[in-house]
Write a protein that holds these residues in place. Structure first.
Motif, PDB file in Angstrom:
ATOM      1  N   ILE A   1       0.834  -1.207   0.000  1.00  0.00           N
ATOM      2  CA  ILE A   1       0.000   0.000   0.000  1.00  0.00           C
ATOM      3  C   ILE A   1       0.866   1.253   0.000  1.00  0.00           C
ATOM      4  N   ALA A   2       1.938   1.254   0.811  1.00  0.00           N
ATOM      5  CA  ALA A   2       2.828   2.415   0.894  1.00  0.00           C
ATOM      6  C   ALA A   2       3.524   2.668  -0.440  1.00  0.00           C
ATOM      7  N   ILE A   3       3.965   1.602  -1.109  1.00  0.00           N
ATOM      8  CA  ILE A   3       4.632   1.756  -2.402  1.00  0.00           C
ATOM      9  C   ILE A   3       3.668   2.340  -3.433  1.00  0.00           C
ATOM     10  N   TYR A   4       2.450   1.832  -3.446  1.00  0.00           N
ATOM     11  CA  TYR A   4       1.453   2.326  -4.410  1.00  0.00           C
ATOM     12  C   TYR A   4       1.114   3.787  -4.136  1.00  0.00           C
ATOM     13  N   LEU A   5       0.902   4.123  -2.853  1.00  0.00           N
ATOM     14  CA  LEU A   5       0.538   5.495  -2.512  1.00  0.00           C
ATOM     15  C   LEU A   5       1.659   6.484  -2.810  1.00  0.00           C
ATOM     16  N   ASN A   6       2.911   6.014  -2.768  1.00  0.00           N
ATOM     17  CA  ASN A   6       4.035   6.918  -3.059  1.00  0.00           C
ATOM     18  C   ASN A   6       3.983   7.442  -4.488  1.00  0.00           C
ATOM     19  N   PHE A   7       3.377   6.671  -5.401  1.00  0.00           N
ATOM     20  CA  PHE A   7       3.219   7.156  -6.768  1.00  0.00           C
ATOM     21  C   PHE A   7       2.334   8.399  -6.808  1.00  0.00           C
ATOM     22  N   PHE A   8       1.477   8.572  -5.789  1.00  0.00           N
ATOM     23  CA  PHE A   8       0.590   9.729  -5.703  1.00  0.00           C
ATOM     24  C   PHE A   8       1.194  10.834  -4.846  1.00  0.00           C
ATOM     25  N   TRP A   9       1.600  10.465  -3.631  1.00  0.00           N
ATOM     26  CA  TRP A   9       1.935  11.522  -2.671  1.00  0.00           C
ATOM     27  C   TRP A   9       3.258  12.215  -2.959  1.00  0.00           C
ATOM     28  N   HIS A  10       4.133  11.617  -3.777  1.00  0.00           N
ATOM     29  CA  HIS A  10       5.410  12.291  -4.035  1.00  0.00           C
ATOM     30  C   HIS A  10       5.220  13.577  -4.827  1.00  0.00           C
ATOM     31  N   HIS A  11       4.033  13.770  -5.434  1.00  0.00           N
ATOM     32  CA  HIS A  11       3.737  15.021  -6.122  1.00  0.00           C
ATOM     33  C   HIS A  11       3.462  16.153  -5.139  1.00  0.00           C
ATOM     34  N   PHE A  12       3.090  15.822  -3.922  1.00  0.00           N
ATOM     35  CA  PHE A  12       2.715  16.831  -2.940  1.00  0.00           C
ATOM     36  C   PHE A  12       3.645  16.855  -1.726  1.00  0.00           C
TER      37      PHE A  12
ATOM     38  N   VAL B   1       9.633   9.050  -1.329  1.00  0.00           N
ATOM     39  CA  VAL B   1      10.352   8.121  -0.439  1.00  0.00           C
ATOM     40  C   VAL B   1      10.626   6.788  -1.127  1.00  0.00           C
ATOM     41  N   ARG B   2      10.713   6.787  -2.460  1.00  0.00           N
ATOM     42  CA  ARG B   2      10.889   5.520  -3.179  1.00  0.00           C
ATOM     43  C   ARG B   2      12.164   4.791  -2.760  1.00  0.00           C
ATOM     44  N   TRP B   3      13.247   5.578  -2.520  1.00  0.00           N
ATOM     45  CA  TRP B   3      14.512   4.933  -2.163  1.00  0.00           C
ATOM     46  C   TRP B   3      14.454   4.334  -0.763  1.00  0.00           C
ATOM     47  N   TRP B   4      13.742   4.995   0.149  1.00  0.00           N
ATOM     48  CA  TRP B   4      13.545   4.433   1.484  1.00  0.00           C
ATOM     49  C   TRP B   4      12.688   3.176   1.413  1.00  0.00           C
ATOM     50  N   LEU B   5      11.679   3.224   0.538  1.00  0.00           N
ATOM     51  CA  LEU B   5      10.840   2.041   0.355  1.00  0.00           C
ATOM     52  C   LEU B   5      11.648   0.901  -0.258  1.00  0.00           C
ATOM     53  N   GLY B   6      12.536   1.238  -1.204  1.00  0.00           N
ATOM     54  CA  GLY B   6      13.398   0.229  -1.794  1.00  0.00           C
ATOM     55  C   GLY B   6      14.311  -0.418  -0.766  1.00  0.00           C
TER      56      GLY B   6
ATOM     57  N   HIS C   1      14.088   7.754 -19.530  1.00  0.00           N
ATOM     58  CA  HIS C   1      15.167   7.966 -18.564  1.00  0.00           C
ATOM     59  C   HIS C   1      15.391   6.721 -17.709  1.00  0.00           C
ATOM     60  N   LEU C   2      16.666   6.437 -17.440  1.00  0.00           N
ATOM     61  CA  LEU C   2      17.005   5.257 -16.634  1.00  0.00           C
ATOM     62  C   LEU C   2      16.397   5.308 -15.241  1.00  0.00           C
ATOM     63  N   GLY C   3      16.129   6.525 -14.761  1.00  0.00           N
ATOM     64  CA  GLY C   3      15.524   6.661 -13.439  1.00  0.00           C
ATOM     65  C   GLY C   3      14.147   6.022 -13.355  1.00  0.00           C
ATOM     66  N   LYS C   4      13.495   5.829 -14.528  1.00  0.00           N
ATOM     67  CA  LYS C   4      12.178   5.198 -14.537  1.00  0.00           C
ATOM     68  C   LYS C   4      12.238   3.733 -14.114  1.00  0.00           C
ATOM     69  N   ILE C   5      13.437   3.139 -14.182  1.00  0.00           N
ATOM     70  CA  ILE C   5      13.574   1.743 -13.751  1.00  0.00           C
ATOM     71  C   ILE C   5      13.150   1.598 -12.299  1.00  0.00           C
ATOM     72  N   SER C   6      13.488   2.598 -11.470  1.00  0.00           N
ATOM     73  CA  SER C   6      13.104   2.531 -10.055  1.00  0.00           C
ATOM     74  C   SER C   6      11.591   2.530  -9.899  1.00  0.00           C
TER      75      SER C   6
ATOM     76  N   TRP D   1       9.365   1.417 -12.156  1.00  0.00           N
ATOM     77  CA  TRP D   1       8.869   0.116 -12.593  1.00  0.00           C
ATOM     78  C   TRP D   1       9.223  -0.981 -11.608  1.00  0.00           C
ATOM     79  N   LEU D   2      10.395  -0.854 -10.986  1.00  0.00           N
ATOM     80  CA  LEU D   2      10.791  -1.828  -9.971  1.00  0.00           C
ATOM     81  C   LEU D   2       9.785  -1.839  -8.828  1.00  0.00           C
ATOM     82  N   LEU D   3       9.396  -0.643  -8.376  1.00  0.00           N
ATOM     83  CA  LEU D   3       8.416  -0.555  -7.285  1.00  0.00           C
ATOM     84  C   LEU D   3       7.047  -1.064  -7.737  1.00  0.00           C
ATOM     85  N   LEU D   4       6.690  -0.770  -8.992  1.00  0.00           N
ATOM     86  CA  LEU D   4       5.410  -1.265  -9.500  1.00  0.00           C
ATOM     87  C   LEU D   4       5.409  -2.786  -9.579  1.00  0.00           C
TER      88      LEU D   4
END
Length: 253
Positions: free
Chosen positions: A143-154, A158-163, A225-230, A232-235
């Motif tokens: 749930i936290a990983i999915y919500l990060n796709f939304f809340w990082h806009h506001f 925290v994708r790296w912490w989640l990773g 961009h290679l940064g998109k790998i992160s 997709w990895l979370l997805l």
């Protein structure tokens, strides 16, 4: 010779597991260079995806339970698409009758195709989870990983912490799978990375054929961009966790 034979069997099962994503990519390519009549391209892609799902179920390539999982992923993906398009992360510039808030309905099938691959590979390779973390840990993490796709806009991204959290939680976890009757084992984190990387490659193919468009691809196509790998990895992690938990629930019934 034995290794080549095993690699052949593994590749064959992977190819069957990827049948739905392959159809999507083929449809993107065909409709890009050979416009179909009567309906906009996005609507033809929706019809193709729906027809493919019906055929896979009718032909026995997909079970009713797997269809339920794929439908769930379609809704999850469509919700994310609507939000991301609204925030300007990417766009669907072509016309379409079946668009919701600027997002064509076929787009949810691109997420559903990831779930289709996971379900197919799970069944074909007889996947078993080893040292899988408890439900009370896995579900909040997904749930936290999915919500990060939304809340990082506001707020904070925290994708790296989640990773890092994923690495800690799944450090001892792995998957057993069978190829031609022989059992193998792979660390679960490695499987996340490999699937995420190949989805990034697929994303480049998809954007080349106009599945969607990033801001830097408005005038001409360029490598994602290679940064998109992160991302997709979370997805992939979210997708795998959902499928794994649903499989566990089904097996416990």
């Amino acid at each position: 010779m034995h290794m080549l034979k095993q690699l052949f069997y593994f590749g064959r099962e992977q190819a069957f597991a990827c049948i739905f994503p392959v159809v999507i990519f083929a449809s993107l390519a065909i409709t890009k260079f050979m416009p179909l009549p009567l309906l906009p391209r996005y609507d033809w892609l929706l019809i193709i995806c729906l027809t493919m799902q019906w055929w896979m179920l009718r032909a026995g390539l997909e079970t009713k339970d797997e269809l339920k999982v794929i439908t769930l992923f379609h809704l999850i993906g469509l919700t994310l698409e609507i939000f991301k398009v609204h925030m300007g992360s990417w766009a669907y510039p072509e016309e379409g009758l079946f668009k919701v808030f600027g997002v064509p309905l076929y787009s949810g099938f691109m997420y559903a195709s990831v779930a289709s691959y996971l379900c197919q590979a799970w069944r074909r390779l007889y996947v078993e989870l080893v040292n899988w973390p408890p439900y009370v840990v896995v579900v909040p993490l997904a749930i936290a990983i999915y919500l990060n796709f939304f809340w990082h806009h506001f707020w904070l991204d925290v994708r790296w912490w989640l990773g890092l959290l994923v690495m800690i939680i799944f450090w001892r976890s792995s998957v057993n799978y069978q190829v031609n009757g022989i059992k193998y084992r792979m660390p679960i984190v490695l499987s996340f990375v490999l699937i995420g990387f190949f989805i990034w490659l697929a994303e480049n193919i998809a954007t080349f054929f106009g599945a969607w468009q990033y801001p830097n691809q408005t005038h001409t196509w360029s490598l994602v961009h290679l940064g998109k790998i992160s991302s997709w990895l979370l997805l992939v992690i979210v997708s795998f966790l959902i499928v794994a938990e649903l499989k566990r629930v089904k097996e416990s019934q």
